[in-house]
Design a protein around this motif. Structure first.
Motif, short mmCIF file in Angstrom:
data_model
loop_
_atom_site.label_atom_id
_atom_site.label_comp_id
_atom_site.label_asym_id
_atom_site.label_seq_id
_atom_site.Cartn_x
_atom_site.Cartn_y
_atom_site.Cartn_z
N GLY A 1 0.80 -1.23 0.00
CA GLY A 1 0.00 0.00 0.00
C GLY A 1 0.83 1.27 0.00
O GLY A 1 0.35 2.34 0.39
N LEU A 2 2.08 1.17 -0.43
CA LEU A 2 2.99 2.32 -0.38
C LEU A 2 3.47 2.76 -1.77
O LEU A 2 4.52 3.37 -1.90
N GLY A 3 2.65 2.43 -2.77
CA GLY A 3 3.03 2.76 -4.14
C GLY A 3 3.31 4.24 -4.35
O GLY A 3 4.15 4.61 -5.18
N ASP A 4 2.64 5.09 -3.57
CA ASP A 4 2.85 6.54 -3.72
C ASP A 4 3.81 7.09 -2.66
O ASP A 4 3.88 8.29 -2.44
N GLN B 1 6.63 0.30 9.29
CA GLN B 1 6.70 -1.15 9.49
C GLN B 1 6.38 -1.88 8.19
O GLN B 1 6.94 -2.95 7.92
N ARG B 2 5.54 -1.29 7.33
CA ARG B 2 5.26 -1.90 6.03
C ARG B 2 6.52 -1.89 5.14
O ARG B 2 6.78 -2.84 4.41
N VAL B 3 7.28 -0.82 5.23
CA VAL B 3 8.55 -0.76 4.49
C VAL B 3 9.49 -1.86 5.01
O VAL B 3 10.12 -2.58 4.24
N ALA B 4 9.53 -2.00 6.34
CA ALA B 4 10.41 -3.01 6.95
C ALA B 4 10.00 -4.42 6.51
O ALA B 4 10.86 -5.28 6.32
#
Ligand code: ADP
Ligand code: ADP
Length: 231
Positions: free
Chosen positions: A134-137, A152-155
């Motif tokens: 969910g971090l496409g942008d 934490q999603r990046v991690a």
């Protein structure tokens, strides 16, 4: 199929007064490929120590740890570093992103050590994992420009970029609010399943443990005699 086996593993530390303190004892334990297991126990019971042993940043005082057929306790440091970089993903409670690197660069930094893909494929995979999270942008955002849950999603994307066989998560939702924690758990479990990685998650939170296929406590691990050889 067995991914990981511990045999008669003991970890001791020397206290400042010189006495030896046994912090972890695991007579026998196996984890299969693709399994998702919660490791539970109170604070100080040795959960982090066990994760550190499994990724080879801590060596056992005695006993044997076999990951993907390799005996970690006898491996040279350099071989262990390579095995860890390519086969073990690690998600920390405090994210531990590189502060001066963007989300994409944080994921790529892990690929630079552990990936056999071309630079172009590494970039594609990193961007794809971040998009799925969910971090496409947010690819070019620095950690401080992201919320705790986003960090934490990046991690999680970083931990998965090299398609590890084993994903270790140490209280990964402990610093998140309940709603964010639930969504991060969903991502963690979903992406482990999608990539075929086994997931071992430390938690003292029964609600988080209940989301996993099964739970094992540090106490049970210590109590299980080697002769019984239950998984
Ligand atoms: P948990 O993750 O369950 O909270 P830890 O694995 O962090 O437990 O710690 C287990 C025990 O080992 C604690 O009593 C801790 O103080 C001790 N310990 C951990 N690392 C060290 C170290 N480097 N030196 C001495 N004692 C340690
Ligand atoms: P946290 O409290 O954020 O969960 P840990 O106590 O689990 O962090 O980690 C302790 C230290 O071990 C950290 O400084 C971390 O950088 C290091 N570490 C843990 N796992 C790995 C790994 N797979 N590769 C490199 N370093 C690691």
């Amino acid at each position: 199929m067995t991914l990981l086996r511990l045999e008669n593993v003991v970890k001791r530390y020397r206290a400042p007064d010189g006495t030896e303190l046994t912090v972890l004892e695991v007579p026998w334990w196996e984890l299969d490929r693709g399994e998702r297991v919660a490791l539970v126990g109170p604070s100080g019971s040795g959960k982090s120590t066990l994760l550190h042993l499994l990724c080879g940043i801590v060596r056992p005082s005695s006993g044997s740890i076999t990951l993907l057929g390799e005996r970690l306790e006898t491996m040279k440091e350099s071989a262990l570093d390579r095995l860890r970089a390519s086969q073990v993903g690690y998600v920390h409670q405090s994210f531990q992103l590189l502060p001066g690197f963007t989300a994409l660069e944080n994921v790529l930094a892990a690929a630079a050590f552990g990936s056999s893909l071309s630079k172009r494929r590494q970039r594609e995979r990193a961007a794809e994992l971040l998009e799925r999270a969910g971090l496409g942008d947010r690819l070019d955002h620095l950690p401080r420009q992201l919320s705790q849950g986003q960090q934490q999603r990046v991690a999680i994307a970083r931990a998965l970029v090299n398609e590890p066989a084993l994903l270790l998560a140490d209280e990964p939702t402990a610093s998140l609010d309940p709603e964010t924690a639930a969504r991060v758990m969903e991502l963690l479990i979903g992406s482990a399943a999608a990539s075929g990685a086994a997931l071992l998650l430390c938690t003292h939170d029964p609600e988080m443990a209940a989301r996993m296929e099964r739970s094992v406590s540090i106490k049970e691990l210590a109590a299980r005699p080697a002769a019984v050889r239950l998984a």
